[in-house]
Design a protein around this motif. Structure first.
Motif, PDB file in Angstrom:
ATOM      1  N   CYS A 186       0.842  -1.197   0.000  1.00  0.00           N
ATOM      2  CA  CYS A 186       0.000   0.000   0.000  1.00  0.00           C
ATOM      3  C   CYS A 186       0.874   1.243   0.000  1.00  0.00           C
ATOM      4  N   ASN A 188      -0.530   4.304   0.431  1.00  0.00           N
ATOM      5  CA  ASN A 188      -1.168   5.356   1.228  1.00  0.00           C
ATOM      6  C   ASN A 188      -0.502   5.354   2.589  1.00  0.00           C
ATOM      7  N   CYS A 190      -2.011   6.212   5.706  1.00  0.00           N
ATOM      8  CA  CYS A 190      -2.993   6.547   6.733  1.00  0.00           C
ATOM      9  C   CYS A 190      -2.233   6.522   8.064  1.00  0.00           C
ATOM     10  N   CYS A 193      -2.070   3.432  10.438  1.00  0.00           N
ATOM     11  CA  CYS A 193      -1.985   2.087   9.858  1.00  0.00           C
ATOM     12  C   CYS A 193      -0.561   1.573   9.684  1.00  0.00           C
ATOM     13  N   HIS A 296     -11.210   2.396  -1.986  1.00  0.00           N
ATOM     14  CA  HIS A 296     -10.775   3.567  -1.215  1.00  0.00           C
ATOM     15  C   HIS A 296     -11.562   4.786  -1.680  1.00  0.00           C
ATOM     16  N   ARG A 335      -6.267  10.511   5.535  1.00  0.00           N
ATOM     17  CA  ARG A 335      -7.046   9.696   4.603  1.00  0.00           C
ATOM     18  C   ARG A 335      -7.168  10.380   3.228  1.00  0.00           C
TER      19      ARG A 335
HETATM   20 FE1  SF4 Z   1      -3.254   1.506   3.162  1.00  0.00          FE
HETATM   21 FE2  SF4 Z   1      -4.641   3.276   4.622  1.00  0.00          FE
HETATM   22 FE3  SF4 Z   1      -5.701   0.899   4.042  1.00  0.00          FE
HETATM   23 FE4  SF4 Z   1      -3.679   1.078   5.757  1.00  0.00          FE
HETATM   24  S1  SF4 Z   1      -5.756   1.888   6.001  1.00  0.00           S
HETATM   25  S2  SF4 Z   1      -3.893  -0.398   4.120  1.00  0.00           S
HETATM   26  S3  SF4 Z   1      -2.463   2.746   4.832  1.00  0.00           S
HETATM   27  S4  SF4 Z   1      -5.185   2.531   2.591  1.00  0.00           S
END
Ligand code: SF4
Ligand code: SAM
Length: 498
Positions: A186, A188, A190, A193, A296, A335
């Motif tokens: 991933c 992203n 966040c 996370c 997402h 996010r």
């Molecule tokens: Fe990726 Fe955010 Fe999902 Fe964690 S919560 S897997 S960082 S998109």
């Protein structure tokens, strides 16, 4: 952690710690037995199938009894603290097996292995081998290393590994539904996370290998595939560099891929995006149901929604995690969408695919969340009327942006109270959503006997609701039937075949 209703089995509480069992390859048998159990999300269960496939090729056979195993693997989850505690407790139970059989190899795989690396070997003396999610091809070597008296670690993350060429053995399968991993990692960040740290950079799998896997599954009798990724909407497969596509085989696959994405524009734009991939998989057969997770909110496009609308066999069900209904909290969570953006995406789903089921993930008590901000999450739930939800109290994870930047300052009792309110609201909404289907006829894919009685079958509707109905002579698991819905409980629709 509290999960409510787990209809799509992405995180199936009843499967946590499940051991895998499969037929040995007789001409390769090396006489050693592998016991592998898995925790966490569907991606981990899918990875265990890849691990089993790699070791089966090396002559291992599986066992569901760890006391007779030569190798014990535990495929772990790090997403919340209690997931890790569960694994630590489970490891303690293997101590006696190791005392009885000093040659036993105990390995930790997956996210917790990646997070703790060699520290795991220091902290858990029982453990011989620690392997991250991108290093499973190295498992046979690592086991050899342990056999020769050393402890072994491989937690290298990769930018390319997708295990595309490994056809996962389907384990503990009902022969009807299968998970197909379409991407890994991933990109992203966040702030709450741990996934970007434990699973590395996002990479998409070659669409041809995905379509081939789905076609093979269909030919073996499977009727439903769930395409898996942390953020399926950012799936992208670019045309291979000409230098990489000289071979006969790659030329063919390039032509097939291009037929779906050649109009996408500039040379450096994606050749196959998620909408194109969905379409390719939907075309395997109209009899093959297609599901996917996770979407997402920042990336889900109208193009994807129109693709769902266009194909009857792409299920009308979207898992769209909100996390919080308040824009300030969403910003702290990094996010990259706000409340209005999320509402816009919900409106688009309702407009383009009327009747589409929507589920979500919610975190309560994130750093500095006020009572009013929590109420914004409740009001968002009122706006959407989610069909299902996975609901969690915030759990600080070491190394994440939130752990570095913000105090985990909401007392546990407050987090719990907010969770209780959210769960109560979701129960209300789930019931209302099911009630609204009473009196309708739903197309159901029969999965097997219901949990409660062998006189009833169960299966899921297109919108992912569990439906229970009496067993009949003219239909069996793996077939589609039309079920008239007579009533509902808080989690299940009950009806009869028409
Ligand atoms: Fe990726 Fe955010 Fe999902 Fe964690 S919560 S897997 S960082 S998109
Ligand atoms: N990629 C998916 C997404 O972006 O929605 C989610 C993946 S994560 C494995 C599943 C869910 O776990 C998240 O949506 C979030 O609600 C929850 N989660 C992740 N980290 C958490 C944390 N530190 N505390 C509580 N819940 C968490």
């Amino acid at each position: 952690m509290m999960d409510l209703l787990i209809p799509d089995k992405l995180h199936d509480e009843s499967r946590q710690g499940e051991a895998l069992l499969l037929e040995p390859i007789s001409d390769k048998n090396n006489g050693r037995k592998l016991y592998i159990e898995s925790y966490g999300c569907a991606m981990n269960f899918s990875d265990s199938e890849i691990v089993a496939s790699i070791l089966l090729e090396k002559g291992f056979e599986t066992t569901s009894d760890y006391t007779v195993a030569d190798v014990i693997f535990i495929n772990t989850c790090s997403i919340r603290e209690n997931a890790e505690t569960r694994v630590r407790n489970r490891l303690k139970e293997f101590t006696i097996a190791k005392v009885k059989n000093p040659g036993l190899v105990v390995g930790v795989l997956g996210c917790m292995a990646e997070r703790l690396k060699s520290k795991f070997l220091e902290e858990e003396k029982l453990v011989d081998v620690v392997v991250g999610p991108d290093a499973y091809r190295d498992l046979p070597n690592l086991i050899e290393q342990v056999d020769s008296g050393q402890r072994a670690v491989n937690v290298l993350l990769s930018r390319e590994e997708t295990y595309a060429d490994i056809s996962p053995v389907r384990l503990n399968s009902n022969g009807i539904n299968a998970f197909v991993s379409i991407m890994r990692g991933c990109d992203n960040m966040c702030s709450f996370c741990v996934v970007p740290f434990t699973r590395g950079r996002e990479r998409s799998r070659d669409p041809q290998s995905i379509v081939k896997e789905c076609t093979d599954l269909f030919n073996q009798g499977y009727k439903e595939v769930t395409l898996l990724g942390q953020n399926v909407d950012s799936y992208k497969w670019r045309k291979p560099h000409p230098a990489l596509s000289k071979g006969e085989g790659s030329k063919k696959s390039e032509v097939e891929v291009l037929s779906f994405g050649e109009d996408l524009g500039e040379a450096n734009e994606p050749v196959v995006n998620f909408a194109n991939l969905l379409e390719m998989v939907a075309q395997v057969s109209p009899e093959l149901r297609v599901r996917f997770s996770t979407s997402h909110p920042k990336d889900i496009t109208d193009e994807v929604l129109y693709t769902i609308k266009k194909h009857d066999n792409i299920c009308n069900y979207i898992h769209l995690p909100i996390q919080s209904g308040n824009s300030r909290v969403l910003e702290l969570m990094n996010r990259t969408y706000d409340r209005d953006w999320y509402i816009d995406r919900i409106d688009a789903i309702r407009r383009i695919i009327p009747g589409c089921a929507i589920s979500t993930d919610v975190i309560t008590g994130f750093c500095s969340e006020t009572e009013d901000e929590h109420k914004d999450t409740l009001s968002m739930m009122d706006y959407v009327h989610y069909d299902f939800a996975y609901m969690f109290m915030y759990s600080e994870r070491p190394g994440t942006l939130a752990a570095k930047r913000y105090a985990d300052d909401i007392p546990d009792a407050v987090k719990r109270q907010r969770l209780k309110e959210i769960v109560a609201k979701q129960q209300e909404h789930s019931f209302l959503r099911l009630q609204a289907q009473v009196g309708t006829t739903q197309k159901v894919l029969i999965e097997g006997f219901s949990k409660k009685s062998n006189n009833d079958y169960c299966g899921r509707s297109d919108q992912n609701a569990m439906v229970v109905f009496p067993v009949g002579e003219n239909y069996k698991p793996g077939q589609y039937v039309n079920v008239f819905i007579e009533r509902s409980t808080t989690a299940t629709l009950i009806g009869r075949v028409v």
